[in-house]
Design a protein around this motif. Structure first.
Motif, short mmCIF file in Angstrom:
data_model
loop_
_atom_site.label_atom_id
_atom_site.label_comp_id
_atom_site.label_asym_id
_atom_site.label_seq_id
_atom_site.Cartn_x
_atom_site.Cartn_y
_atom_site.Cartn_z
N GLN A 87 -57.95 53.54 73.04
CA GLN A 87 -58.75 52.36 72.47
C GLN A 87 -57.66 51.03 72.32
OE1 GLN A 87 -61.57 52.59 71.16
NE2 GLN A 87 -62.06 54.55 71.39
N LEU A 88 -56.97 50.77 71.52
CA LEU A 88 -56.16 49.69 71.54
C LEU A 88 -54.95 50.09 72.22
CD1 LEU A 88 -56.77 48.05 68.08
CD2 LEU A 88 -58.15 47.61 70.19
N LYS A 89 -54.52 49.74 73.52
CA LYS A 89 -53.27 50.00 74.02
C LYS A 89 -52.84 48.85 75.06
CE LYS A 89 -56.05 51.52 78.11
NZ LYS A 89 -56.30 52.75 78.84
N THR A 90 -51.47 49.08 75.34
CA THR A 90 -50.77 48.53 76.23
C THR A 90 -50.77 49.18 77.53
OG1 THR A 90 -49.55 47.09 74.53
CG2 THR A 90 -48.52 47.09 76.89
N THR A 91 -50.52 48.69 78.87
CA THR A 91 -50.45 49.56 80.06
C THR A 91 -49.45 48.60 80.49
OG1 THR A 91 -52.94 49.93 80.13
CG2 THR A 91 -51.40 50.16 82.25
N THR A 92 -48.31 49.54 80.97
CA THR A 92 -47.14 48.83 81.62
C THR A 92 -46.81 49.37 82.93
OG1 THR A 92 -46.23 48.38 79.45
CG2 THR A 92 -44.65 48.32 81.12
N THR A 93 -46.44 48.61 83.79
CA THR A 93 -46.10 49.02 85.24
C THR A 93 -44.68 48.73 85.42
OG1 THR A 93 -48.25 49.11 86.12
CG2 THR A 93 -46.60 49.12 87.66
N VAL A 94 -43.85 49.57 85.77
CA VAL A 94 -42.33 49.03 86.15
C VAL A 94 -42.11 49.44 87.64
CG1 VAL A 94 -39.92 49.68 85.62
CG2 VAL A 94 -41.66 49.47 83.86
N ALA A 95 -41.64 48.72 88.26
CA ALA A 95 -41.31 49.01 89.73
C ALA A 95 -39.66 48.47 89.96
CB ALA A 95 -42.09 48.03 90.74
N ILE A 128 -42.58 53.13 91.74
CA ILE A 128 -43.59 52.72 90.53
C ILE A 128 -44.04 53.48 89.68
CG2 ILE A 128 -45.62 51.32 90.28
CD1 ILE A 128 -45.19 50.23 93.13
N VAL A 129 -43.99 53.17 88.39
CA VAL A 129 -44.48 54.15 87.46
C VAL A 129 -45.40 53.29 86.42
CG1 VAL A 129 -44.08 55.73 85.38
CG2 VAL A 129 -42.56 55.65 87.45
N THR A 130 -46.81 53.80 85.85
CA THR A 130 -47.36 53.04 85.14
C THR A 130 -47.81 53.92 83.98
OG1 THR A 130 -48.66 52.01 86.81
CG2 THR A 130 -49.77 52.14 84.73
N CYS A 131 -47.73 53.53 82.63
CA CYS A 131 -47.90 54.21 81.55
C CYS A 131 -48.51 53.36 80.43
CB CYS A 131 -46.46 54.76 80.69
SG CYS A 131 -45.54 55.79 81.80
N THR A 132 -49.31 54.19 79.56
CA THR A 132 -49.95 53.26 78.49
C THR A 132 -49.43 53.84 77.07
OG1 THR A 132 -51.76 55.13 78.02
CG2 THR A 132 -52.22 53.15 79.66
N ALA A 133 -49.36 52.95 76.34
CA ALA A 133 -49.14 53.45 74.64
C ALA A 133 -50.05 52.78 73.72
CB ALA A 133 -47.66 52.93 74.67
N LEU A 138 -39.97 52.59 81.24
CA LEU A 138 -38.50 52.58 81.98
C LEU A 138 -37.96 53.77 81.83
CD1 LEU A 138 -37.32 49.00 79.95
CD2 LEU A 138 -37.49 49.36 82.44
N ALA A 139 -37.95 54.59 80.80
CA ALA A 139 -37.23 55.89 80.91
C ALA A 139 -37.90 56.74 81.94
CB ALA A 139 -37.56 56.43 79.42
N ARG A 140 -38.97 56.72 82.07
CA ARG A 140 -39.74 57.51 83.47
C ARG A 140 -39.21 57.01 84.74
NH1 ARG A 140 -44.84 59.74 82.60
NH2 ARG A 140 -44.68 60.00 85.08
N VAL A 141 -38.99 55.89 85.01
CA VAL A 141 -38.64 55.20 86.14
C VAL A 141 -37.03 55.73 86.52
CG1 VAL A 141 -37.82 52.99 87.07
CG2 VAL A 141 -40.22 53.18 86.38
N PHE A 150 -43.65 47.34 73.14
CA PHE A 150 -42.25 47.94 73.29
C PHE A 150 -42.27 49.35 73.50
CE2 PHE A 150 -40.85 43.55 71.88
CZ PHE A 150 -39.94 43.42 72.56
N ALA A 151 -43.19 49.96 72.70
CA ALA A 151 -43.31 51.61 73.03
C ALA A 151 -43.57 51.70 74.59
CB ALA A 151 -44.22 52.13 72.06
N CYS A 152 -44.39 50.88 75.21
CA CYS A 152 -44.97 51.28 76.41
C CYS A 152 -43.87 51.07 77.18
CB CYS A 152 -46.23 50.59 76.71
SG CYS A 152 -46.99 51.17 77.92
#
Ligand code: DP6
Length: 344
Positions: free
Chosen positions: A42-50, A4-9, A133-136, A126-128
């Protein structure tokens, strides 16, 4: 056991606008563009990929609701990341966990701001997604070309600070990439305010709106060929010199020309509402009052104003806005008082 990886963009705000594609599938633009990426918090998306061996299929949830994973743009991003991961594995890179490559992914993505209200949510989204995904999958290096295939403006959110998306010339899009012009530390006094005029979904999305513009607006063609190239050069110079007046005037002119091409589109597209128009007048009156350009506005595909100013003018300008748009005038809708975002 899942990996599992979580990132923000963060969101980015274009000051030279992207509007119009020369290739719909690869998402290649008809002109270069330039934006400022907001501060991470500030204004961001947080995405978790498992990823897990036990997952039967790829799945995605956006703001808690399951969405269609077969969406072509999502599929492009997934396919490209897996292709790069397989390529690295083929090159014998031992840091790539080869077993995980065939695993399915579950993706959860949340925004901390209204989706599709012209606040560039697809850019951060989409950036996030691409970054996470790249990290995973253990992919590194240039990723803006993949984010671009999710949503054009997303390629610019792969970098902080001041970022240009170079349109490129090639048919395969390999040279249509984002590039940092200056880092987030370059202009610490610059501030961004978001004035929320409406948090509703926009009636005409950017993707279909720009398609109609490319088909029908001769002003857009003129803009892409004869106006934007010069403006890109001037804007990069203004940013490098930290020349606020030059930066602000180019930003406002480019926003106005973008909305003029929307009006020149047939049938016309209206993104600005009466509140947006009042904000435009207020900014010009404010600048005229001081005899210098202290504040700039820009609007994307929606009525919400994004204001650029310098740190020392923020308290006064916020007071002026609150005076002319008291929170109760629009059922509390108008000035949401989103915090002062440190640009980048
Ligand atoms: C007005 O990047 O949302 O915000 O590539 O079709 O996903 P697609 O469009 P999108 O368009 C953004 C348009 C804009 C200007 C800008 O951000 O440059």
């Amino acid at each position: 056991k899942p990996n599992i990886v979580t990132c923000t963009a963060p969101v980015n705000i274009a000051v030279i606008k992207y509007w119009g594609k020369r290739d719909e599938e690869l998402i290649l633009p008809i002109n270069s563009s330039l934006s400022v990426t907001l501060h991470q918090e500030q204004l961001k998306t947080t995405t978790t990929v498992a990823t897990s061996r036990s997952f039967q299929e790829d799945r995605i949830w956006l703001n808690g609701k399951e969405e269609d994973i077969t969406h072509p743009r999502l599929q492009s991003c997934l396919r490209e990341i897996r292709r790069l991961a397989r390529k690295r594995r083929g090159d014998g890179d031992p840091s790539v966990d080869s077993t995980g490559l065939s695993h399915k992914v579950h993706i959860c993505s949340v925004n901390n701001f209204p989706t599709a209200a012209g606040l560039a949510s697809s850019a951060a989204g989409f950036a996030c997604l691409v970054y996470t995904l790249a990290r995973v999958f253990g992919v590194e290096g240039e990723l803006s070309g993949i984010a671009r295939q999710g949503s054009g403006s997303a390629c610019r959110s792969m970098y902080g600070g001041f970022v240009q998306w170079i349109m490129g010339k090639k048919d395969d899009g390999k040279d249509s990439l984002a590039q940092q012009v200056e880092p987030e530390t370059h202009w610490p006094e610059l501030r961004i305010l978001v004035l929320v005029a409406s948090a509703e979904r926009k009636p005409v999305g950017s993707t279909s709106g720009m398609q109609t513009s490319v088909q029908t607006s001769s002003l857009l063609k003129h803009r892409a060929e004869s106006v934007v190239p010069g403006r890109m050069v001037e804007m990069i110079e203004a940013v490098q010199r930290k020349d606020f007046a030059a930066f602000a005037e180019l930003t406002m002119k480019d926003s106005n020309q973008f909305h003029a091409t929307c009006l020149d589109t047939y049938p016309p597209i209206f993104y600005l509402n009466s509140v947006s128009q009042q904000v435009i007048s207020l900014v010009h009156r404010y600048n005229r009052h001081y005899g210098e350009t202290r504040v700039a506005y820009t609007f994307d595909a929606g009525p919400n104003a994004v204001i650029f100013t310098l740190q020392q003018h923020v308290p006064e300008f916020v007071q002026v806005v609150q005076h002319f748009f008291p929170p109760e005038t629009n059922g509390g809708q108008f000035f949401k008082g989103l915090p002062v975002n440190h640009a980048a």
